[in-house]
Design an enzyme around this catalytic site. Structure first.
Site, PDB file in Angstrom:
ATOM      1  N   ARG A  90       4.498   3.975  -6.519  1.00  0.00           N
ATOM      2  CA  ARG A  90       5.571   3.016  -6.227  1.00  0.00           C
ATOM      3  C   ARG A  90       6.635   3.539  -5.266  1.00  0.00           C
ATOM      4  O   ARG A  90       7.012   2.860  -4.312  1.00  0.00           O
ATOM      5  CB  ARG A  90       6.294   2.586  -7.515  1.00  0.00           C
ATOM      6  CG  ARG A  90       5.602   1.481  -8.276  1.00  0.00           C
ATOM      7  CD  ARG A  90       5.808   1.687  -9.749  1.00  0.00           C
ATOM      8  NE  ARG A  90       5.112   2.883 -10.141  1.00  0.00           N
ATOM      9  CZ  ARG A  90       3.813   2.909 -10.454  1.00  0.00           C
ATOM     10  NH1 ARG A  90       3.141   1.798 -10.502  1.00  0.00           N
ATOM     11  NH2 ARG A  90       3.173   4.039 -10.740  1.00  0.00           N
ATOM     12  N   THR A  91       7.149   4.726  -5.548  1.00  0.00           N
ATOM     13  CA  THR A  91       8.320   5.164  -4.782  1.00  0.00           C
ATOM     14  C   THR A  91       7.959   5.377  -3.311  1.00  0.00           C
ATOM     15  O   THR A  91       8.680   4.938  -2.414  1.00  0.00           O
ATOM     16  CB  THR A  91       8.923   6.438  -5.406  1.00  0.00           C
ATOM     17  OG1 THR A  91       9.035   6.234  -6.810  1.00  0.00           O
ATOM     18  CG2 THR A  91      10.298   6.722  -4.829  1.00  0.00           C
ATOM     19  N   ARG A 109      10.466  13.406  -2.286  1.00  0.00           N
ATOM     20  CA  ARG A 109      10.221  13.673  -3.720  1.00  0.00           C
ATOM     21  C   ARG A 109       9.740  15.117  -3.837  1.00  0.00           C
ATOM     22  O   ARG A 109       8.906  15.564  -3.050  1.00  0.00           O
ATOM     23  CB  ARG A 109       9.166  12.737  -4.285  1.00  0.00           C
ATOM     24  CG  ARG A 109       8.715  13.154  -5.678  1.00  0.00           C
ATOM     25  CD  ARG A 109       7.878  12.140  -6.359  1.00  0.00           C
ATOM     26  NE  ARG A 109       8.689  11.008  -6.790  1.00  0.00           N
ATOM     27  CZ  ARG A 109       8.239  10.003  -7.554  1.00  0.00           C
ATOM     28  NH1 ARG A 109       6.983  10.018  -7.960  1.00  0.00           N
ATOM     29  NH2 ARG A 109       9.020   9.026  -7.907  1.00  0.00           N
TER      30      ARG A 109
HETATM   31  N1   CP Z   1       8.621   4.750 -10.807  1.00  0.00           N
HETATM   32  C1   CP Z   1       8.071   5.748 -10.093  1.00  0.00           C
HETATM   33  O1   CP Z   1       8.751   6.718  -9.685  1.00  0.00           O
HETATM   34  O2   CP Z   1       6.744   5.582  -9.847  1.00  0.00           O
HETATM   35  P1   CP Z   1       5.857   6.517  -8.931  1.00  0.00           P
HETATM   36  O3   CP Z   1       5.790   7.865  -9.598  1.00  0.00           O
HETATM   37  O4   CP Z   1       4.529   5.847  -8.814  1.00  0.00           O
HETATM   38  O5   CP Z   1       6.559   6.656  -7.604  1.00  0.00           O
END
Ligand code: CP
Length: 306
Positions: free
Chosen positions: A51-52, A101
């Site tokens: 998602r992020t 990240r």
């Molecule tokens: N909510 C979230 O951080 O999802 P991801 O780890 O898929 O980015």
């Protein structure tokens, strides 16, 4: 130049403006379709993400910009020993804004000190996840119409859950917020957050172990995954992983207007049978994540659309 390291980097007034912009983007996407033409977003992901990373990329593409980046440390020169500071200096030559990240707490902070472009913290270890918090705030505001006077249940891994830590920091600034902290003893919210954030702001909260005990009084239930990647040994993870499973039967204990949020990914903590319940909001939350990141990119790049 502004970065986003923590939800507290924006004042409550600035957050209101950002959420209002995200809502306008939701209603009038075509108005913003070329706002970032010629701009590039770099996604620097040293840790897995669906998602992020992809919502940042979707946000920039929706704004008419372009994207570049890497999705694992292994596919970047970090695998050869390159530092975060050298990487961000390099990326500053290629892109106008970056989202990072990293498994180590504070890595995006190191990056922003060496960057000549805005840096977004897209999650750093067990510390913060501010763009998830913006997503959560927009979701709650859109569903409830306000961000004050609510009882919010935070359930699951409150020890390592960076989404929970960021959300608490952001919500304590609103009137009439109280929390029910629902976790096993081993995964309680760290004492530094209870003392430095909740006690300091005189926020009422209670800690419970059983989800069933909390459900009847909640306006929002924020479920989280027990994070395998943060455990030091497999045995502890296996013991904890299915501690909470929200299912149809438990949902009968919850108010009719309670909403269930989850930052996702989920494992077993929300049974798929809950997905059809009108109170399940976690996939709406994913969509709000795109609008709010569009608003964030525009804000950090200081781009205004009339
Ligand atoms: N909510 C979230 O951080 O999802 P991801 O780890 O898929 O980015």
């Amino acid at each position: 130049m502004r970065h986003l390291m923590s939800p507290l980097d924006f004042s409550v007034e600035e957050l209101d403006t950002l959420l209002a912009l995200a809502s306008d983007i939701e209603k009038n996407p075509e108005k913003y379709a070329h706002a970032c033409a010629g701009k590039k977003l770099a996604t620097l992901f040293y840790e897995p993400s669906t998602r992020t990373r992809l919502s940042h990329e979707a946000a920039m593409l929706n704004l008419g910009g372009s994207v570049l980046g890497f999705s694992s440390a292994d596919s970047s020169s970090a695998s050869k020993g390159e530092s975060v500071s050298d990487t961000i200096r390099t990326i500053s030559c290629y892109a106008d804004i970056a989202a990072m990240r990293h498994p180590k707490e504070g890595a995006p902070m190191v990056a922003c000190k060496h960057a000549s472009i805005p840096v977004i913290n897209a999650g750093d270890g067990g510390h913060q996840h501010p763009t998830q918090t913006l997503t959560d705030l927009l979701t709650i505001k859109s569903l409830k119409g306000h961000l004050n006077n609510m009882t919010i249940g935070l359930c699951g891994d409150l020890k390592f859950g960076r989404t929970v830590h960021s959300l608490i920091h952001a919500l304590v600034r609103y009137e009439g917020i109280q929390f029910v902290l629902i976790s096993p003893e081993e995964l309680r919210l760290p004492s530094y957050i209870r003392q430095d954030v909740l006690d300091k702001h005189q926020i009422p909260y209670k800690e419970v172990v059983r989800l069933e005990d909390a459900l009847p009084e909640l306006d929002i239930l924020y479920m989280t995954r027990v994070q395998k990647e943060r455990f030091f040994n497999e045995e502890d993870y296996v013991r904890m992983k299915d501690f909470y499973i929200l299912d149809k039967k438990k949902m009968q204990l919850a108010p009719k207007d309670m909403h269930v949020l989850h930052p996702l990914p989920r494992v077993n903590e929300i049974s798929v049978e809950v997905d059809d319940d009108p109170r399940a909001a976690y996939f709406k939350q994913v969509q709000y994540g795109v609008y709010v990141r569009m608003a964030l990119i525009l804000t950090l790049l200081d781009i205004h659309v009339d």
